[in-house]
Each structure stands twice: as C-alpha cells, then as structure tokens.
Design a protein around this motif. Structure first.
Motif, PDB file in Angstrom:
ATOM      1  N   ASN A 196       1.083  -5.316   2.693  1.00 48.05           N
ATOM      2  CA  ASN A 196      -0.144  -5.528   3.116  1.00 48.05           C
ATOM      3  C   ASN A 196      -0.081  -7.124   3.691  1.00 48.05           C
ATOM      4  O   ASN A 196       0.556  -7.825   3.240  1.00 48.05           O
ATOM      5  CB  ASN A 196      -1.099  -5.509   1.989  1.00 48.05           C
ATOM      6  CG  ASN A 196      -2.566  -5.482   2.293  1.00 48.05           C
ATOM      7  OD1 ASN A 196      -2.881  -5.506   3.555  1.00 48.05           O
ATOM      8  ND2 ASN A 196      -3.509  -5.486   1.574  1.00 48.05           N
ATOM      9  N   GLY A 219      -6.783   0.929   6.800  1.00 54.13           N
ATOM     10  CA  GLY A 219      -5.250   1.104   5.977  1.00 54.13           C
ATOM     11  C   GLY A 219      -4.553   2.652   6.099  1.00 54.13           C
ATOM     12  O   GLY A 219      -3.485   2.338   6.341  1.00 54.13           O
ATOM     13  N   LEU A 245       0.860  -0.972  -0.117  1.00 56.84           N
ATOM     14  CA  LEU A 245      -0.016   0.003  -0.128  1.00 56.84           C
ATOM     15  C   LEU A 245       1.018   1.148  -0.180  1.00 56.84           C
ATOM     16  O   LEU A 245       1.813   1.245   0.677  1.00 56.84           O
ATOM     17  CB  LEU A 245      -0.879   0.185   1.182  1.00 56.84           C
ATOM     18  CG  LEU A 245      -1.616  -1.181   1.565  1.00 56.84           C
ATOM     19  CD1 LEU A 245      -2.415  -1.218   2.777  1.00 56.84           C
ATOM     20  CD2 LEU A 245      -2.590  -1.328   0.161  1.00 56.84           C
ATOM     21  N   ARG A 274      -3.651   0.176  -3.535  1.00 61.78           N
ATOM     22  CA  ARG A 274      -3.100  -1.225  -3.774  1.00 61.78           C
ATOM     23  C   ARG A 274      -2.278  -1.248  -4.755  1.00 61.78           C
ATOM     24  O   ARG A 274      -2.647  -1.195  -5.876  1.00 61.78           O
ATOM     25  CB  ARG A 274      -4.066  -2.346  -3.776  1.00 61.78           C
ATOM     26  CG  ARG A 274      -5.144  -2.124  -2.384  1.00 61.78           C
ATOM     27  CD  ARG A 274      -6.171  -3.026  -2.509  1.00 61.78           C
ATOM     28  NE  ARG A 274      -7.287  -2.845  -1.347  1.00 61.78           N
ATOM     29  CZ  ARG A 274      -7.369  -3.786  -0.582  1.00 61.78           C
ATOM     30  NH1 ARG A 274      -6.653  -4.870  -0.400  1.00 61.78           N
ATOM     31  NH2 ARG A 274      -8.306  -3.607   0.367  1.00 61.78           N
TER      32      ARG A 274
END
Length: 292
Positions: free
Chosen positions: A261, A197, A163, A238
């Motif tokens: 991740n 995230g 990420l 991503r």
C-alpha cells in the motif's frame, strides 16, 4: 518553504513600533536599546525598506512600517496563544487521536501493556479519521495513515501497510471454496475506503473477469475485517490491522499475493510535545511495540 526574517528582529520591530520607543521595547524584551536598534536595522536591510522615520530622538513609522505592524502583531499574538495552549496542558492528560480502525484492531489490544508500565499516565484516546489541528483541538499525539509528511509536524513510522484478501475459515472452505485466484469471481467482495483497492490488487495478481465495483462497501477498515470474520464476504485486508485476527484464526489469508500500500501508519506530533515526559514514554512504548 517559508522565507522569513529572523524572529528576534521581528519581535524587536513589533515592540518598538507599538511603543514608538526603542527604550521601552528594550525594557519589554529584556535587552539593550542598542540591541533593539541593531535588530531593526537588520530587519530593514533584510526587507529592503525603511520601517521607521527617525526624527532626532523621536520615532515614527513609515507607511511600510505602519502597514506591516498590525499583521505582524496578529501573527505574534497567535503564536503566543498557541504556545500558551500547549503549555497549559503540560500537566494534564495525555491526549491521543487515532484512526478508529487502528485503535480497534491494533492499539487497544496492546494498551494494557502500556498501562502496566506507566499506570500514572492519564491517557485520553479519541477516535476519528478527520484531519486535526494540534493547537486548537488539544491533542498531544496523533496516529494517522499517510505518507508521513505533515507540515510542521514530526512523524515516526509505526508500520508499513500491505493488502491481501482475507476471509473467515468457514467461507474459505465452504460450498464455494477459495482455492484458486479465479474463485474470486464467485465471491462477495467487501470494500473499504478508497474502493480502488480491489481493482489494484486484481491487476497486481493478473486476474480478469472479476467485477471490482460490486459487493458491500464500508467506510472503516476495521468494519470490513469484522464483516469478513463473520463470513459476509472476502475483504481486501490491511494486513497490519488483520494480523491479530489472522493469528487467532478468526480470519485466514487464502492467497499469498500481497500488494504494498502507498500509505503507512505514523505517529505524528509537534516537536514541542517531546517536552512532556508522558509523550516520550508513550512514543517509546509504541515504537517498541511496533518492532515486536
């Protein structure tokens, strides 16, 4: 781990119990009567209970055998039905279920190369983020994000995920340019699921003073990247999914800090699926694409 007796012994008992005859059970299973008797004794020894009461040449079930039979018959019937469903579609289309974001950003742009190599394969692609059941839903293959551990399935790694913030070139160089990590305090954050995230990336980068809970939230990673490319804010992208847009210049990566991740992308399938040449062809092509 399931602790189960040998399948042959279970089938021998179930057939013998249904017929109350080892002779008829042997005929059904295409083995000898002695083999049926041996496998039933093996099962009784494994279970530690008697399943049949032998009265001369006549057979009767013990209470334990009578209780075991209906549940075992149901389990074998379900196994047979699931196998039949799989076998029925061995000549049909190749059915693939894929995460919507992975299909849109990674797979669909590459599918033309698969079609060029295998024009005879009738590929049916369904996008969903839900869990699936191969036996009941008719899929041959699935592409999912996770740890690669799904009970009863084989999983091949497609790509590990990481990420990092991404945004449009215009936003990066606009009235509030993103030159330093601290500039994120003035940016609109775009979130996908799960929304944790951004908080994890900010902690990893050592940035304080940014409210990771505000911004615009989407339920799909592909939509987040689309919103970022249209200048609506900065997304925690991503990078596997964002690679195409980054290469094309629709997105830029203003900061080098990358957070690995926990989840990766996997191709999942039951082992029996590899009996289909179409499955083998798609799997080989997909894994080669992932390595290129």
């Amino acid at each position: 781990m399931r602790r189960l007796p040998p399948l042959g012994a279970l089938r021998a008992f179930e057939a013998g119990a249904r017929h109350l005859s080892f002779t008829r059970a042997a005929s059904e299973l295409c083995v000898t009567q002695a083999a049926i008797s041996h496998q039933v004794r093996q099962l009784e020894d494994w279970l530690g209970v008697r399943l049949f009461a032998r009265r001369g040449h006549a057979l009767a079930l013990t209470p334990e055998g009578a209780a075991y039979l209906p549940e075992l018959t149901e389990a074998l019937d379900r196994m047979a039905a699931a196998t039949q469903r799989l076998r029925r579609r061995t000549d049909g289309p190749l059915r693939l279920t894929v995460l919507p974001s992975f299909a849109m950003c990674w797979l669909v742009p590459r599918l033309g190369r698969f079609r060029a190599l295998h024009p005879q394969v009738d590929l049916r692609l369904t996008t969903t983020a839900e869990l699936w059941n191969f036996a009941n839903e008719g899929f041959d293959l699935a592409i999912r994000s996770g740890l690669g551990r799904w009970q009863g399935l084989r999983a091949d790694l497609i790509a590990r995920e990481s990420l990092s913030p991404v945004c449009s070139p215009a936003l990066s160089a606009g009235p509030s340019p993103l030159r330093e990590l601290g500039d994120l305090r003035n940016a609109t954050l775009l979130h996908d699921t799960p929304r944790s995230g951004w908080a994890r990336w900010l902690a990893h980068a050592g940035i304080t003073g940014v409210d990771a809970g505000i911004g615009i939230a989407f339920d799909d990673a592909g939509l987040v990247l689309q919103a970022a490319a249209e200048g609506q804010g900065i997304a925690l992208g991503r990078l596997t999914l964002a690679a195409g847009a980054l290469q094309a210049g629709r997105l830029v990566q203003p900061f080098e800090t990358v957070l690995p991740n926990d989840y990766s992308y996997w191709l999942a399938y039951p082992r029996v699926a590899l009996e289909r040449p179409e499955v083998v062809a798609f799997r080989s092509w997909l894994l080669a694409e992932a390595e290129s």
